[in-house]
Motif scaffolding. Sequence first.
Motif, PDB file in Angstrom:
ATOM      1  N   TYR A 103      52.926  39.839  38.568  1.00 45.79           N
ATOM      2  CA  TYR A 103      53.193  40.239  37.183  1.00 45.79           C
ATOM      3  C   TYR A 103      52.918  41.722  36.952  1.00 45.79           C
ATOM      4  CZ  TYR A 103      53.643  35.439  35.354  1.00 45.79           C
ATOM      5  OH  TYR A 103      54.059  34.164  35.083  1.00 45.79           O
ATOM      6  N   THR A 104      51.943  42.284  37.676  1.00 45.45           N
ATOM      7  CA  THR A 104      51.456  43.635  37.372  1.00 45.45           C
ATOM      8  C   THR A 104      51.729  44.606  38.518  1.00 45.45           C
ATOM      9  OG1 THR A 104      49.245  43.114  38.233  1.00 45.45           O
ATOM     10  CG2 THR A 104      49.658  42.697  35.891  1.00 45.45           C
ATOM     11  N   VAL A 112      56.185  39.999  24.194  1.00 40.26           N
ATOM     12  CA  VAL A 112      55.139  39.337  23.411  1.00 40.26           C
ATOM     13  C   VAL A 112      53.777  39.746  23.963  1.00 40.26           C
ATOM     14  CG1 VAL A 112      56.590  37.398  22.731  1.00 40.26           C
ATOM     15  CG2 VAL A 112      55.318  37.291  24.878  1.00 40.26           C
ATOM     16  N   CYS A 113      52.724  39.122  23.443  1.00 43.25           N
ATOM     17  CA  CYS A 113      51.370  39.529  23.815  1.00 43.25           C
ATOM     18  C   CYS A 113      51.143  39.469  25.324  1.00 43.25           C
ATOM     19  CB  CYS A 113      50.336  38.680  23.076  1.00 43.25           C
ATOM     20  SG  CYS A 113      50.459  36.896  23.347  1.00 43.25           S
ATOM     21  N   GLN A 114      51.737  38.492  25.999  1.00 41.69           N
ATOM     22  CA  GLN A 114      51.596  38.401  27.447  1.00 41.69           C
ATOM     23  C   GLN A 114      52.118  39.654  28.131  1.00 41.69           C
ATOM     24  OE1 GLN A 114      52.850  34.728  29.466  1.00 41.69           O
ATOM     25  NE2 GLN A 114      53.959  35.982  30.951  1.00 41.69           N
ATOM     26  N   ASP A 115      53.269  40.146  27.674  1.00 41.94           N
ATOM     27  CA  ASP A 115      53.878  41.330  28.268  1.00 41.94           C
ATOM     28  C   ASP A 115      53.062  42.588  27.961  1.00 41.94           C
ATOM     29  OD1 ASP A 115      56.311  39.852  29.136  1.00 41.94           O
ATOM     30  OD2 ASP A 115      56.579  39.637  26.980  1.00 41.94           O
ATOM     31  N   TYR A 116      52.591  42.716  26.729  1.00 38.01           N
ATOM     32  CA  TYR A 116      51.759  43.852  26.346  1.00 38.01           C
ATOM     33  C   TYR A 116      50.495  43.885  27.220  1.00 38.01           C
ATOM     34  CZ  TYR A 116      54.342  44.712  21.929  1.00 38.01           C
ATOM     35  OH  TYR A 116      55.288  45.020  20.982  1.00 38.01           O
ATOM     36  N   ALA A 117      49.880  42.720  27.400  1.00 43.29           N
ATOM     37  CA  ALA A 117      48.647  42.649  28.182  1.00 43.29           C
ATOM     38  C   ALA A 117      48.904  42.989  29.649  1.00 43.29           C
ATOM     39  CB  ALA A 117      48.033  41.254  28.064  1.00 43.29           C
ATOM     40  N   HIS A 118      49.956  42.424  30.224  1.00 40.59           N
ATOM     41  CA  HIS A 118      50.268  42.715  31.628  1.00 40.59           C
ATOM     42  C   HIS A 118      50.535  44.195  31.849  1.00 40.59           C
ATOM     43  CE1 HIS A 118      51.488  38.322  32.687  1.00 40.59           C
ATOM     44  NE2 HIS A 118      50.254  38.580  33.058  1.00 40.59           N
ATOM     45  N   LEU A 145      41.083  51.394  37.510  1.00 46.19           N
ATOM     46  CA  LEU A 145      40.196  50.854  36.481  1.00 46.19           C
ATOM     47  C   LEU A 145      40.347  49.332  36.431  1.00 46.19           C
ATOM     48  CD1 LEU A 145      38.223  52.129  34.451  1.00 46.19           C
ATOM     49  CD2 LEU A 145      40.078  52.119  32.766  1.00 46.19           C
ATOM     50  N   PRO A 146      39.309  48.562  36.730  1.00 45.47           N
ATOM     51  CA  PRO A 146      39.417  47.100  36.743  1.00 45.47           C
ATOM     52  C   PRO A 146      39.823  46.555  35.374  1.00 45.47           C
ATOM     53  CG  PRO A 146      37.369  47.817  37.764  1.00 45.47           C
ATOM     54  CD  PRO A 146      37.952  49.019  37.085  1.00 45.47           C
ATOM     55  N   SER A 147      40.812  45.666  35.365  1.00 41.82           N
ATOM     56  CA  SER A 147      41.277  45.057  34.120  1.00 41.82           C
ATOM     57  C   SER A 147      41.658  43.616  34.371  1.00 41.82           C
ATOM     58  CB  SER A 147      42.478  45.826  33.550  1.00 41.82           C
ATOM     59  OG  SER A 147      42.097  47.101  33.107  1.00 41.82           O
ATOM     60  N   ARG A 148      41.426  42.775  33.359  1.00 44.09           N
ATOM     61  CA  ARG A 148      41.746  41.358  33.517  1.00 44.09           C
ATOM     62  C   ARG A 148      42.453  40.815  32.278  1.00 44.09           C
ATOM     63  NH1 ARG A 148      35.337  39.702  33.905  1.00 44.09           N
ATOM     64  NH2 ARG A 148      34.826  39.747  31.673  1.00 44.09           N
ATOM     65  N   TYR A 149      43.222  39.765  32.513  1.00 41.21           N
ATOM     66  CA  TYR A 149      44.027  39.106  31.481  1.00 41.21           C
ATOM     67  C   TYR A 149      43.149  38.077  30.773  1.00 41.21           C
ATOM     68  CZ  TYR A 149      48.124  36.562  29.608  1.00 41.21           C
ATOM     69  OH  TYR A 149      49.059  35.955  28.796  1.00 41.21           O
ATOM     70  N   VAL A 150      43.165  38.104  29.441  1.00 40.13           N
ATOM     71  CA  VAL A 150      42.343  37.190  28.653  1.00 40.13           C
ATOM     72  C   VAL A 150      43.235  36.284  27.805  1.00 40.13           C
ATOM     73  CG1 VAL A 150      40.514  36.983  26.940  1.00 40.13           C
ATOM     74  CG2 VAL A 150      40.503  38.905  28.540  1.00 40.13           C
ATOM     75  N   TRP A 165      45.077  39.132  25.469  1.00 38.44           N
ATOM     76  CA  TRP A 165      44.694  40.533  25.376  1.00 38.44           C
ATOM     77  C   TRP A 165      44.085  40.968  26.703  1.00 38.44           C
ATOM     78  CZ3 TRP A 165      42.505  36.567  22.552  1.00 38.44           C
ATOM     79  CH2 TRP A 165      41.147  36.287  22.742  1.00 38.44           C
ATOM     80  N   VAL A 166      43.389  42.086  26.709  1.00 32.01           N
ATOM     81  CA  VAL A 166      42.924  42.698  27.957  1.00 32.01           C
ATOM     82  C   VAL A 166      41.438  43.001  27.868  1.00 32.01           C
ATOM     83  CG1 VAL A 166      43.183  44.693  29.506  1.00 32.01           C
ATOM     84  CG2 VAL A 166      45.184  43.773  28.304  1.00 32.01           C
ATOM     85  N   GLU A 167      40.749  42.803  28.967  1.00 39.32           N
ATOM     86  CA  GLU A 167      39.381  43.303  29.118  1.00 39.32           C
ATOM     87  C   GLU A 167      39.379  44.314  30.263  1.00 39.32           C
ATOM     88  OE1 GLU A 167      36.646  39.602  27.484  1.00 39.32           O
ATOM     89  OE2 GLU A 167      36.882  39.894  29.651  1.00 39.32           O
TER      90      GLU A 167
END
Length: 288
Positions: free
Chosen positions: A121-122, A181-187, A198-203, A226-228
């Motif tokens: 996805y990313t 949608v939110c999934q795409d914004y987060a990815h 920078l470590p990032s994860r999908y929430v 969203w994202v952490e």
Amino acid sequence: MKIQINHTTRYTYPEPVTDSVNEIRLTPRTNYRQSCYHHEVDIFPPANLLTYEDFFGNRVHAYSVNKPHTEMVIHTRATVVTEDRAQRRDLPKLALEDQITRIKEEEFQNRYIEYILPTRYTEVTPELMEFASQHPFDEAEDLYEWTKRLSSTIYEQFTYDPEATSVNTTVKKALKLKRGVCQDYAHLMIAVCRSVGLPSRYVSGYHFVGDLQGGNADFEQASHAWVETHIPGSGWLGFDPTNNVEVNWRYVKLGHGRDYKDIVPVKGVYRGASGNLEVTVDVRLLDN
């Protein structure tokens, strides 16, 4: 703030199906900014639940229904108390130069490697790097401010469009469409953060907006994503590029993973014809 969530997933089939095996990731986390005081899961047809934690610490309920059935309903109810304050950023801040040095260290990369490596996805592409180039590190006060600016840029340059993408859409396609949608914004935000180390994860979770809809919940609601991002010196902080805000009391976290695939709310397999899926979500603010 006390928030109640009712989440119903309903599958209907044109003819009986059998041997349905499923996993549910719909249990709110308990962490430094939220506490899950009550959670229940009801399954129809009735089934015994096996509960465990996956690699990422998400609570999973697994079950199977072998007998023929034409309908399956999964209903979860939860009561969660969230912190009515800003994210925890009271730890000593590091200077930008120290933060950049930190994310390049082998020890740091090894510790967070699953949230740094790209996924299907990313994927990191030339188009993604061009998008990321809008925000060089040296133009930010620190990586917290850099991440906030990135979230704002995604919000400003993308159009929310539920018809434009699907659960299988990758960042490469979303970047081309500039919609989703939110999934795409987060990815997208995750991919940019990982491209610079920078470590990032999908929430996965819920976002209470009832008071913004006339003070009631009589409107279509859904799960949210969203994202952490792990900011050296501060830890994991939440950002919602879909709404251009930092995570606050309105957000109830279910779990996290590398991308959507790790934290699908309900997934499974069965024998039989394809069915219809209906999901209803009700997020309400309760009196404290």
